[in-house]
Structures are given as C-alpha cells and as structure tokens.
Design a protein around this motif. Structure first.
Motif, mmCIF file in Angstrom:
data_model
loop_
_atom_site.group_PDB
_atom_site.id
_atom_site.type_symbol
_atom_site.label_atom_id
_atom_site.label_comp_id
_atom_site.label_asym_id
_atom_site.label_seq_id
_atom_site.Cartn_x
_atom_site.Cartn_y
_atom_site.Cartn_z
ATOM 1 N N ARG A 40 55.424 0.480 45.440
ATOM 2 C CA ARG A 40 56.711 0.698 46.092
ATOM 3 C C ARG A 40 56.948 2.181 46.323
ATOM 4 O O ARG A 40 57.460 2.593 47.382
ATOM 5 C CB ARG A 40 57.837 0.101 45.253
ATOM 6 N N ARG A 41 56.610 2.999 45.337
ATOM 7 C CA ARG A 41 56.791 4.444 45.480
ATOM 8 C C ARG A 41 55.985 4.975 46.663
ATOM 9 O O ARG A 41 56.470 5.800 47.455
ATOM 10 C CB ARG A 41 56.346 5.142 44.180
ATOM 11 N N ILE A 42 54.736 4.501 46.802
ATOM 12 C CA ILE A 42 53.883 4.965 47.902
ATOM 13 C C ILE A 42 54.478 4.557 49.253
ATOM 14 O O ILE A 42 54.537 5.364 50.198
ATOM 15 C CB ILE A 42 52.461 4.386 47.742
ATOM 16 N N ILE A 43 54.943 3.307 49.349
ATOM 17 C CA ILE A 43 55.547 2.835 50.594
ATOM 18 C C ILE A 43 56.777 3.660 50.942
ATOM 19 O O ILE A 43 56.953 4.110 52.080
ATOM 20 C CB ILE A 43 55.918 1.345 50.482
ATOM 21 N N CYS A 44 57.653 3.870 49.970
ATOM 22 C CA CYS A 44 58.889 4.589 50.237
ATOM 23 C C CYS A 44 58.634 6.043 50.617
ATOM 24 O O CYS A 44 59.371 6.616 51.440
ATOM 25 C CB CYS A 44 59.818 4.485 49.022
ATOM 26 N N ASN A 45 57.610 6.650 50.053
ATOM 27 C CA ASN A 45 57.231 7.997 50.486
ATOM 28 C C ASN A 45 56.801 8.002 51.946
ATOM 29 O O ASN A 45 57.111 8.925 52.702
ATOM 30 C CB ASN A 45 56.096 8.534 49.609
ATOM 31 N N LYS A 46 56.095 6.952 52.348
ATOM 32 C CA LYS A 46 55.608 6.867 53.730
ATOM 33 C C LYS A 46 56.741 6.673 54.733
ATOM 34 O O LYS A 46 56.694 7.205 55.850
ATOM 35 C CB LYS A 46 54.605 5.712 53.857
ATOM 36 N N ILE A 47 57.764 5.905 54.353
ATOM 37 C CA ILE A 47 58.828 5.574 55.313
ATOM 38 C C ILE A 47 60.093 6.399 55.081
ATOM 39 O O ILE A 47 61.102 6.184 55.747
ATOM 40 C CB ILE A 47 59.165 4.066 55.273
ATOM 41 N N GLY A 48 60.019 7.365 54.172
ATOM 42 C CA GLY A 48 61.111 8.319 54.024
ATOM 43 C C GLY A 48 62.291 7.861 53.193
ATOM 44 O O GLY A 48 63.442 8.184 53.501
ATOM 45 N N ILE A 49 62.025 7.117 52.123
ATOM 46 C CA ILE A 49 63.085 6.705 51.203
ATOM 47 C C ILE A 49 62.859 7.418 49.869
ATOM 48 O O ILE A 49 61.791 7.290 49.270
ATOM 49 C CB ILE A 49 63.103 5.187 50.975
ATOM 50 N N LYS A 50 63.849 8.161 49.395
ATOM 51 C CA LYS A 50 63.743 8.854 48.119
ATOM 52 C C LYS A 50 64.280 7.962 47.012
ATOM 53 O O LYS A 50 65.467 7.626 46.977
ATOM 54 C CB LYS A 50 64.514 10.172 48.144
ATOM 55 N N LEU A 51 63.395 7.556 46.117
ATOM 56 C CA LEU A 51 63.778 6.670 45.020
ATOM 57 C C LEU A 51 64.196 7.468 43.796
ATOM 58 O O LEU A 51 63.771 8.607 43.606
ATOM 59 C CB LEU A 51 62.612 5.746 44.656
#
Length: 332
Positions: A40-51
């Motif tokens: 999930r962290r990798i996906i969110c980094n790719k699509i611009g979501i800061k977790l």
C-alpha cells in the motif's frame, strides 16, 4: 428484564476470552499484514497519497479524497469488491514496484484496503500480535533478554527501556522490575493506553540523558523495514536514544534466523561487523530453529575507518548465492 451477560449456574459472570491462534498461524497473519502495508505504501507513493504510519482513520480519509479528486472511485471499488484471494490481484501486488498503470494501481489499492478494513486484516493482525507475545505460549522474546540481564545488570541500578514494536505491556521487560520506565511504541498499537502508536524513525530525539535509555529492544521489527537503506538508518539512529551518563547501554535485536543464515547479502558475522562500526559489541546471542536473538553493548572504542565502510557497508555485497535464498540486507 433479563441480563444478556452470560453467567454460570452460581451467578458468576463468564469472562469472554479471545479466540486462540496457533503460533504458526499468527506468524502468517503478521507477515501478511506487513506485506499489505508495504505494498500500500508503494502504491500511495506512486499516486501521490501521503500516508500516516499507524493512523488508519486518516489514511482512509486521504485515500477517499484522492479518489474523489481523480474520479477513480469505480476502479478502486473493482478491487474492493474482488474475490479474495484473487490470483490476478495477488500476482500484480507482488510486482507493484514495476506497475505504472494508475487505473490498475487504484484497483489493487482497493483490493488491499478491503482486506485490511473489511475482511479483518487489521483486527486479525492485532490479535495475532498479542497472542504471539503471550507469556503462556512461549512467544515473549524478552524472556531471553531478561535471563541474560540476570548476569550483567548492576544491582540497585534502575534501567530505562525503549521497546520498539511492542506487542504487550505484560511481557518480561515490563514485569521484571528491572526497567522503569518502559516506553512502548508500535506502528499499529493494539493497546494505545499502554503502547504508543508511533514510528521510531519519527520519534523526536531526546534532548538530554534524563530522557534517554539504557536499553533499546527491537524485536522482529528490522526485517519489516522496507529497504536496506532504511534498515541501516534505523540502526544508526539508535545511538541518539542511548544514555551517555552511564558506562553501559544495550541494543536487543531479534530477527528471523533466515535473515542472517539464508540471505545472499547478510550473515551473522556481517551484521556484527556493521554493529561494531556503529559502536556496539555483541555480548550475547541465541538461535532457535527460526529466530536469532542478539544483545549488543555500546562500546566507546575507535570505529572502523571510513574507507572500510564505503567498501563493506554502503552497498549490498553478494556473500553467497543459492536457490531459495532471500535478499535481506542492511546498507549504511
């Protein structure tokens, strides 16, 4: 009105106990949860979501906001409603680093979030974690530490401990009476009142020795840090949390045994060399069939020359290469 709380024939309330989980199943649940969080962290980094680490409520809100702004809710819902497990989604999730199709990224994100929040992934993880540390089931790694401390502790000295990745406030570190206080942190705390929800890498540096520790316990945490560089950064950061006003301070490090026995890039000797460069000498070690336990004492002796670090510790070096080996490594 009759009470709905269950009672025995003598009128005593029946205490509801959590379901038991076998240790092997608990390990599978924990590994699966960390896999989901990492992907999930990798996906969110790719699509611009800061977790935010350990804040699932905020993470869900930020993902929802991104879906609204990008008009991608339908793709996310496809993954959310997909059969689980799905061989197609599982294969794509494992190769997520090489996937750049935004539509498919949102589908896989929905698949992951559904397992975490709808199919009990987070709840199962918290239960498995607490069961794994149950003293009655032999899951408390700090029992080994306390056996070692019987021979090395200074009588009358009150030790202070920081426990990274804490799963229980009732383990041997907490109940031994040797450590006071015991500060417990975990990314996904199952007991926020006693275990603070916190990322060690974001924990503020202590301003004085009064807020530093005699011992840092890092049990089955380093192997879940996502990259070799971040693992090295974590080991390097320990020094800022250890007291300088006492002669001896310690690092308790616990890893799956294959990290040092079956890795192409890491061995027990290399790990000890890295720790020695950082200022620690191994004082105790124990290997079970699946786990290695190591205690390091901080040494204020001379460090290895910088050129040796560049040559040996700043990049992955192939030590051995056989089928079915893993790629665990630590880079400074």
């Amino acid at each position: 009105m009759l009470s709905r709380r269950r009672k025995t024939v003598t009128g005593k309330l029946i205490v509801e106990r959590p379901p038991a989980i076998k240790p092997s199943k608990a390990r599978r649940i924990i590994r699966r949860f960390h896999l989901l969080i990492n992907k999930r962290r990798i996906i969110c980094n790719k699509i611009g979501i800061k977790l935010l680490e350990g804040d699932e409520s905020t993470n869900s809100e930020r993902i929802s906001e991104k879906l609204r702004l990008n008009d991608t809710q339908s793709f996310y819902d496809e993954g959310w409603n997909a059969q689980n497990p799905s061989s197609e989604y599982e294969a794509q999730m494992l190769k997520i680093q090489r996937l750049d199709d935004d539509i498919q990224l949102f589908r896989i994100l929905g698949y992951i979030m559904s397992e975490i929040h709808q199919r009990g992934g987070l709840q199962n993880y918290q239960l498995a974690s607490s069961m794994g540390q149950d003293r009655n089931r032999g899951g408390d790694s700090s029992k080994i530490l306390m056996n070692w401390f019987k021979t090395i502790r200074t009588p009358g000295h009150q030790y202070r401990a920081l426990e990274i990745g804490s799963l229980s406030a009732e383990n041997a570190i907490s109940t031994s009476g040797v450590f006071d206080p015991v500060i417990r942190i975990d990314l996904n705390s199952s007991d926020p009142a006693k275990i603070k929800r916190q990322d060690f890498m974001k924990r503020p540096l202590p301003p004085s020795d009064a807020e530093k520790f005699d011992l840092i316990s890092c049990s089955l945490v380093l192997n879940f840090v996502p990259t070799p560089q971040l693992r090295g950064a974590m080991l390097h950061r320990f020094q800022h949390f250890l007291r300088l006003d006492v002669e001896k301070t310690y690092i308790f490090l616990v890893l799956p045994l294959p990290c040092v026995s079956n890795s192409r890039y890491m061995s027990k000797t290399l790990l000890c060399d890295i720790m020695e460069y950082l200022g620690y000498k191994q004082s105790h070690a124990h290997e079970s069939s699946k786990i290695i336990y190591m205690l390091f004492q901080r040494s204020f002796g001379q460090k290895v020359h910088e050129e040796q670090v560049v040559r040996e510790f700043s990049k992955k070096v192939l030590i051995r290469d056989k089928a079915n080996m893993n790629n665990f490594s630590i880079v400074l």
